[in-house]
Design an enzyme around this catalytic site. Structure first.
Site, PDB file in Angstrom:
ATOM      1  N   SER A   1      -6.406 -10.357  12.253  1.00 19.44           N
ATOM      2  CA  SER A   1      -7.851 -10.490  12.453  1.00 19.44           C
ATOM      3  C   SER A   1      -8.164 -11.862  13.043  1.00 19.44           C
ATOM      4  CB  SER A   1      -8.575 -10.362  11.112  1.00 19.44           C
ATOM      5  OG  SER A   1      -8.321  -9.118  10.519  1.00 19.44           O
TER       6      SER A   1
ATOM      7  N   ASN B   1     -12.638  -5.908  10.497  1.00 22.64           N
ATOM      8  CA  ASN B   1     -12.219  -6.360   9.172  1.00 22.64           C
ATOM      9  C   ASN B   1     -13.472  -6.760   8.394  1.00 22.64           C
ATOM     10  OD1 ASN B   1     -11.390  -7.645   6.900  1.00 22.64           O
ATOM     11  ND2 ASN B   1      -9.762  -8.834   7.904  1.00 22.64           N
TER      12      ASN B   1
ATOM     13  N   GLY C   1      -1.497   1.284   2.675  1.00 23.13           N
ATOM     14  CA  GLY C   1      -1.346   0.791   1.306  1.00 23.13           C
ATOM     15  C   GLY C   1      -0.043   1.248   0.689  1.00 23.13           C
TER      16      GLY C   1
ATOM     17  N   CYS D   1     -11.548  -7.959   3.950  1.00 23.59           N
ATOM     18  CA  CYS D   1     -10.580  -8.929   3.437  1.00 23.59           C
ATOM     19  C   CYS D   1     -11.083  -9.483   2.104  1.00 23.59           C
ATOM     20  CB  CYS D   1     -10.391 -10.065   4.441  1.00 23.59           C
ATOM     21  SG  CYS D   1      -9.350 -11.372   3.779  1.00 23.59           S
TER      22      CYS D   1
ATOM     23  N   ALA E   1      -3.361 -14.748  -0.073  1.00 28.85           N
ATOM     24  CA  ALA E   1      -4.634 -15.263   0.438  1.00 28.85           C
ATOM     25  C   ALA E   1      -4.287 -16.217   1.568  1.00 28.85           C
ATOM     26  CB  ALA E   1      -5.429 -15.972  -0.661  1.00 28.85           C
TER      27      ALA E   1
END
Lengths: 266, 304, 304, 266
Positions: free
Chosen positions: C44, C123, C241, C126, C68
């Site tokens: 992104s 996105n 996922g 996030c 993160a």
């Protein structure tokens, strides 16, 4: 992972009696483990899932033997060779299968003969001297008489109506056999009222024994608590289904009551 | 050394049995207490009996299981007989978990059970409950407030609200529960829900299709929720989610929990997990020089 | 046999690289395409460069990782140079992932990039983005609608909205995105967020403390979200996922996905995972007699 | 799990040079694996986390050698014996450490001597004939000269100012050594401009070589993509940090540019 159903294809269906069928399927023992006699499987027919005793343990092949007693078992009885089932397990604590040179009495009442067949077979093949009481309401409903005889087991059929073999209950025949023979150990599975009767007889005669119990079961993984028994709290799916006579003594609901799907006692 | 106190109730150690696990009868609850748990939470029960969902109700997934047992229970009248047979010793705590759909149902259950238990945990978070129960309440701050208020008003024992992680902002729900008078919070109920599809038959495995995820997989989410809610409310927090060893317990305590609950790991570790964790936890505390659970609570919040 | 089509765009197979993984430069995107992916989503990017968070930005958890990274990217002007170096073949698809905080930022980025890519993924999900970006949008149905509308209005290529699972009702957000004109949805962005505390030092490991969870652990949640959203919207779904093998891909397709994205499993499986899954997937389809991906989509929704 | 930091206590700190320190700590090789020379660790000082080459690999003991060049390394230099660090790894593709009976040239520039020390030590202990060029700006900054000599390595110091050993750059000295000796293989780590110079020399002389690269790194797990290089896309943290000369040829940004934390080229 044996906590996920594996899809198996039914390779053979044996009509054992008018109300009982045996379903045979391949089972990859390397991948999913080799069950011991007395352990059980969770059987999923894509509508419901129930615990079932293993009646036969061959090379990469298992069988369950099912009596048509309700909605689920009736659905199983509709299945044809080539149909599939979801199987997870095996689960539970089974019978003592690694005995040698023992004089063994195995007692199966009705479809309770399923796990008795697997333990009697294992013990006979292991060089033990095995007597089996196969009890049923009548001769048509007797299970595994011929196949057990074929491997050298001394099978004593026993029917409520006397149509085949001994006339009377398994308890009556057990008393007769015990009179003449000194058994090292006994293995018992059947309706709980029968097991309670047999338990009292074997205790009186100081014969150690192992009993296969049944209770309503959900997860089979030892966590939902649905199958826990009084007063020990033990889980039928983990500490059971097989208990020695010494442990069974501590299960004071044995022969008295059980809990249903909601947990209400009956 | 292991003692903890949660809203005035003393626990001989921080470990409790989580709701919904081995909690259907007094015998198994007593077994868990004998195995070292300082507290046991009963399986959630309702006014009327409930058979729960058809099987399959549980299936394994990576690092956990998903389940939709469906809150099976014999109803309050029958279950109270079980609860009365639970035997707690010194600093051992019996907690009833109750569920319903309305404030009246919760008040009724609280009044029914409160004389026989030490604390009451409100299940407003089950992710596979029937209409109006479980997460249907705990996913809405207003409903949460109403239900917790009703339970609290009816109760003379501490009320714990058990919250669901399956919300946009768990802090908001926690604050609602605290504002409504909750004495403590339990975080978290099972995650998701999740789903497992068998690809050989192209069918969901669970009869309910969806089930709450528990086990090791959910621990990072639970730790974060405890950490965040600790900064949001002033009432004590009980942590639950994926605990299988003392390290997990310490992680929850450092995040802000004053006690923890253990459930799914009993599947692999057996009920012995309680004694075993207590021993390891005590060794850890000695090694590190901690004198009490109290001084460990929320240590991970401190700046360097 | 493996071909799929997502809102009119042809993919030679259902596998794509997920956003945020190996997507920072054209060279790695080309490598992934050569390794069998039919599509690649870039990391992104935003209008201005962003260095992301300080390390540690990633840490392992049971059956997954939490991260993160903080949306590090060189900014649109620099990144467009990378994007122009990506080489797609027949039925290979280049998807730009963009993020921002306002409708204007999204419009700007869409206009800037659309001539150089086949699709654009928004996105808005996030879980560790800075104020106003990422999940701050995708956790609010109105903001979701505004941002998706702005992007769609500006775009002449299909717009994909990537959604967060960390909401009370993902169906509601999915419907907002569809109503705003999204051509497809990607489900799910990373879970939680979660947290890992190191107990030896009583400190959060990630510099941002919280990070999105990905890997095998999140798959059951993603499968359920795809299943539920499939019943909620009419636009195609891309599942993501915890995919690491063909069985996972099939599970997503049966849940309702027309394509899937793979990210975290590259950590253990390497970029070879794409070719390897394609091969296994083709064998599975032959074994089972499936002739196309299309006929497999959503099979788990059918009644017995 | 080597993707979670393990807390280690610093047991020894060696002041190698005015700007470089070595930090020694225990590492449970059974639990976390035995690193190979050329692999790296992620070092967390509870404020930031950076990749560091392993300079020493002993029995259940590792060392990193750190030059004070910025905020993070300055913080490391403030640490005392007994302080702790979080370490995860080891990561990456290391040097070819299992060679035997080879004539080896190892070249380390500045703190690039860290991984060169571990590979030179391993190869010398394995019976190879190892020449090491340890290059620095001046004699005070030379690394590992004595300790490598002690284990039988032929160390050739090399300083920009000539204060100790050869006066000039590592490239100059390499040319000299190659004239007289036929090397089977070379190992190189140092500033990229030095490595590029060495690369050109070794290629001209057709000496196979392995180079340890450095790029901005975040996850070190092969997924964030931050350290991928042009034009292959390879990850320095997985396919690297060590590349053979044949592979390095395909990394066309080598010696030209790198990307910063945001991904901007410099």
């Amino acid at each position: 992972m044996n906590d996920v159903p594996q899809i198996v294809k039914i390779k053979e269906i044996i009509d054992e009696t008018p109300s009982i069928k045996t379903f045979v399927f391949d089972w990859d023992m390397d991948k999913y483990g080799t069950p011991n006699p007395g352990e059980f499987l969770m059987v999923w027919n894509f509508n419901n899932e129930k615990p079932m005793s293993i009646s036969k343990i061959n090379d990469n092949e298992l069988a369950i033997t099912v009596k048509n007693v309700g909605e689920f078992t009736n659905e199983l009885h509709q299945l044809k060779v080539g149909d599939v089932l979801g199987i997870r397990g095996s689960y539970g604590n089974g019978f003592s299968y690694d005995l040698k040179n023992k004089k063994v009495l195995a007692i199966g009442g009705g479809v309770g003969m399923a796990p008795i067949n697997s333990i009697a077979t294992a013990l006979a093949n292991n060089g033990n001297d095995v007597d089996v009481i196969s009890a049923a309401v009548n001769g048509d409903e007797l299970l595994f008489v011929d196949s057990l005889k074929d491997i050298g087991v001394n099978v004593c059929p026993c029917t409520d109506d006397g149509s085949v073999g001994f006339k009377g209950f398994a308890t009556n025949l057990a008393i007769e056999l015990i009179k003449d023979t000194s058994y090292d150990i006994a293995f018992v599975c059947g309706p709980e009222i029968m097991m309670k009767g047999v338990f009292d007889i074997l205790e009186d005669n100081e014969i150690p024994a192992e009993y296969s119990m049944e209770r309503y079961m959900k997860c089979a993984l030892g966590i939902c608590g649905q199958c826990c028994v009084d007063n020990t709290g033990w889980r039928i799916c983990v500490e059971g289904p097989v208990f020695s006579n010494d442990l069974l003594k501590e299960i004071n609901e044995f022969g008295k009551y059980h809990r249903d799907a909601s947990g209400i006692k009956h | 050394m292991l003692k903890t106190n949660i809203c005035g109730v003393n626990f001989k150690n921080p470990l409790m049995l989580a709701a919904g696990v081995l909690g259907s009868n007094a015998s198994s609850l007593n077994w868990v207490l004998k195995s070292g748990a300082a507290g046991v939470v009963t399986k959630s029960f309702s006014k009327e009996p409930n058979t729960g969902y058809k099987n399959p109700t549980t299936v394994g997934v990576d690092c956990g299981i998903i389940n939709a047992i469906g809150l099976s229970n014999p109803g309050a009248d029958n279950f109270i007989e079980e609860i009365r047979r639970v035997e707690t010793g010194d600093d051992e705590v019996l907690i009833a978990s109750i569920y319903g759909a309305t404030p009246d149902e919760f008040s009724f259950l609280v009044e029914k059970i409160q004389d026989d238990v030490d604390m009451i945990e409100l299940n407003i978070s089950c992710p596979h409950a029937m209409a109006g129960c479980g997460a249907a309440i705990g996913q809405d701050p207003n409903l949460t407030h109403k239900i917790v208020s009703a339970a609290k008003d009816a109760s003379n024992v501490p009320i714990i609200a058990k919250l669901t992680p399956n919300v946009t902002d768990i802090g908001e729900i926690a604050k609602s529960a605290e504002d409504a008078g909750a004495d403590a919070l339990t975080l978290i109920n099972s995650l998701g829900p999740g789903m497992k599809i068998n690809i050989d038959v192209a069918k969901p495995v669970l009869s309910n299709r969806f089930g709450g995820m528990s086990g090791k997989a959910v621990k990072p989410i639970a730790i974060r929720d405890v950490f965040v809610v600790y900064d949001t409310v002033d009432i004590p927090i009980i942590g639950v989610g994926g605990i299988s060893n003392y390290e997990d317990v310490v992680e929850f305590i450092f995040a802000g929990a004053r006690g923890v609950q253990i459930g799914t790991s009993i599947m692999n570790e057996g009920v012995e997990v309680f004694n075993s964790i207590n021993k390891d936890l005590e060794n850890f505390m000695k090694d590190k020089g901690y004198k009490s659970i109290d001084e460990m609570v929320a240590l991970a919040h401190e700046e360097l």
